[in-house]
Design an enzyme around this catalytic site. Structure first.
Site, short mmCIF file in Angstrom:
data_model
loop_
_atom_site.label_atom_id
_atom_site.label_comp_id
_atom_site.label_asym_id
_atom_site.label_seq_id
_atom_site.Cartn_x
_atom_site.Cartn_y
_atom_site.Cartn_z
N THR A 75 0.84 -1.21 0.00
CA THR A 75 0.00 0.00 0.00
C THR A 75 0.87 1.25 0.00
OG1 THR A 75 -1.54 -1.28 1.32
CG2 THR A 75 -1.97 1.06 1.18
N THR A 168 -1.80 -10.63 -0.93
CA THR A 168 -0.89 -11.48 -0.17
C THR A 168 -0.88 -12.89 -0.77
OG1 THR A 168 -2.76 -11.84 1.30
CG2 THR A 168 -1.07 -10.31 2.06
N ARG A 228 6.08 -2.74 8.94
CA ARG A 228 4.88 -2.45 9.75
C ARG A 228 5.08 -2.91 11.19
NH1 ARG A 228 -0.42 -5.11 7.79
NH2 ARG A 228 -0.20 -3.64 6.08
#
Ligand code: ADE
Length: 347
Positions: A75, A168, A228
């Protein structure tokens, strides 16, 4: 602070899932220029050429697909492309587009040159997917009006757009859909330890958090080679230090991360449970995905997409044609003795 940049819009259905996917990587930490984006050199090099060539020819960039485990920056890359090319990006996701009409409405509401980002593209339903083919290939929307023998198709011209999709689970993206990403299909790799350290360094500056060198290394070591996770741990360690009025040194980081039940190589309780079940219940394998998922009361997709990639990356797990197998390293890490027979077989 708003989570959206002024240029971004989202269609309302999708907002929840797109934000969910990004929940740990808030706006402040997201790189906004190529120079700030660390790692994934192969993708950066290729995408930069794609964008530059399109710009020089006065075309819009071709469609691209990013795939790989969660949290590696799919993203983020889409946002970066939008920022660097000065384009507006609309965000949605496979499960949010339930009907053909939902996609038709998104596509017809794009402005020329917009980027459409579809997250979890593997979850698009077949009917919607088939509408997407001519839209991607020829920039038209085929709409069927009526039913049975009197049904007819009308074609609407769409504003030119670039589709950026992420998944994914690339194996679940059909090959006709995959082949329409004419700009490329790119796999994001786990980051190296050095790259994760650089990301933490950058994030700590942006968060105005002082972090000792050893503390930074400790966070990196447990971050699953995933930005992340690294940013999430950094924020939790900062919270912990603030509440306990401590400085962010290695000891504090260890305490904070131990409290989150993350061990020294980044395994969380689900990872450990997976390995313990594999070893204790199934003699270390081989065992099928379905069986181990059922034994863990965990969805197969979660096991395959979230748990296994990191264990494989660490060399704790192998996927063989007969099923999942725990490696010697997994036995050692969890403190189990390897049965004699298995040891011989592996030697
Ligand atoms: N934050 C998340 N991913 C990043 C990356 N690849 N580089 C820099 N910061 C990031």
């Amino acid at each position: 602070m708003s989570r959206k940049t002024p240029k971004e819009t989202s269609n309302s259905n999708s907002e929840k899932s797109a934000n969910f996917d990004d929940s740990f990587l808030d706006q402040t930490l997201r790189p906004t220029r190529w120079e700030e984006y660390i790692g994934q050199k192969h993708i950066k090099d290729n995408v930069k050429i794609l964008l530059r060539a399109a710009e020089e020819r006065g075309h819009i960039p071709e469609h691209v697909l990013f795939y790989g485990p969660p949290g590696l920056g799919k993203t983020t890359l889409a946002h970066l492309i939008a920022k660097e090319t000065g384009r507006q990006m609309k965000i949605t996701s496979g499960p949010a587009i339930e009907k053909v009409g939902d996609l038709a409405s998104i596509l017809t509401n794009l402005s020329p040159g917009d980027i459409l980002f579809i997250d979890e593209i593997h979850r698009l339903n077949k009917m919607v997917e088939e509408i997407l083919y001519p839209a991607m290939e020829s920039g038209v929307l085929d709409i069927i009006i009526g039913k049975g023998p009197s049904a007819r198709t009308i074609q609407l011209d769409l504003p030119p757009f670039t589709l950026i999709a992420a998944t994914t689970r690339v194996a679940l993206v059909s090959s006709p859909l995959r082949s329409r990403f004419s700009g490329g299909v790119f796999r994001l790799e786990f980051y190296s330890n050095e790259e994760i350290e650089k990301i933490i360094q950058r994030s700590s500056k942006l968060l105005k958090t002082e972090l000792e060198a050893e503390a930074l290394k400790e966070i990196a070591k447990r971050s699953r080679f995933t930005p992340r996770t690294a940013n999430y741990f950094l924020k939790r360690c900062r919270d912990f230090a603030q509440v306990h009025k401590k400085s962010l040194d290695q000891k504090t980081v260890r305490e904070a991360l131990n409290m989150l039940a993350v061990d020294e190589i980044g395994l969380n309780p689900s990872d450990r449970k997976f390995l313990e079940i594999l070893i204790e219940k199934f003699g270390g394998g081989p065992v099928g995905l379905k069986t181990i998922g059922a034994a863990m009361s965990e969805e197969e997709a979660t096991v395959e997409e979230v748990i296994e990639p990191y264990l494989i990356q660490l060399g704790l797990l192998e996927r063989s044609p007969r099923g999942r197998v725990a490696t010697n390293k997994a036995y050692e890490h969890l403190g189990f003795a390897r049965p004699e027979k298995k040891q011989e077989k592996l030697l």
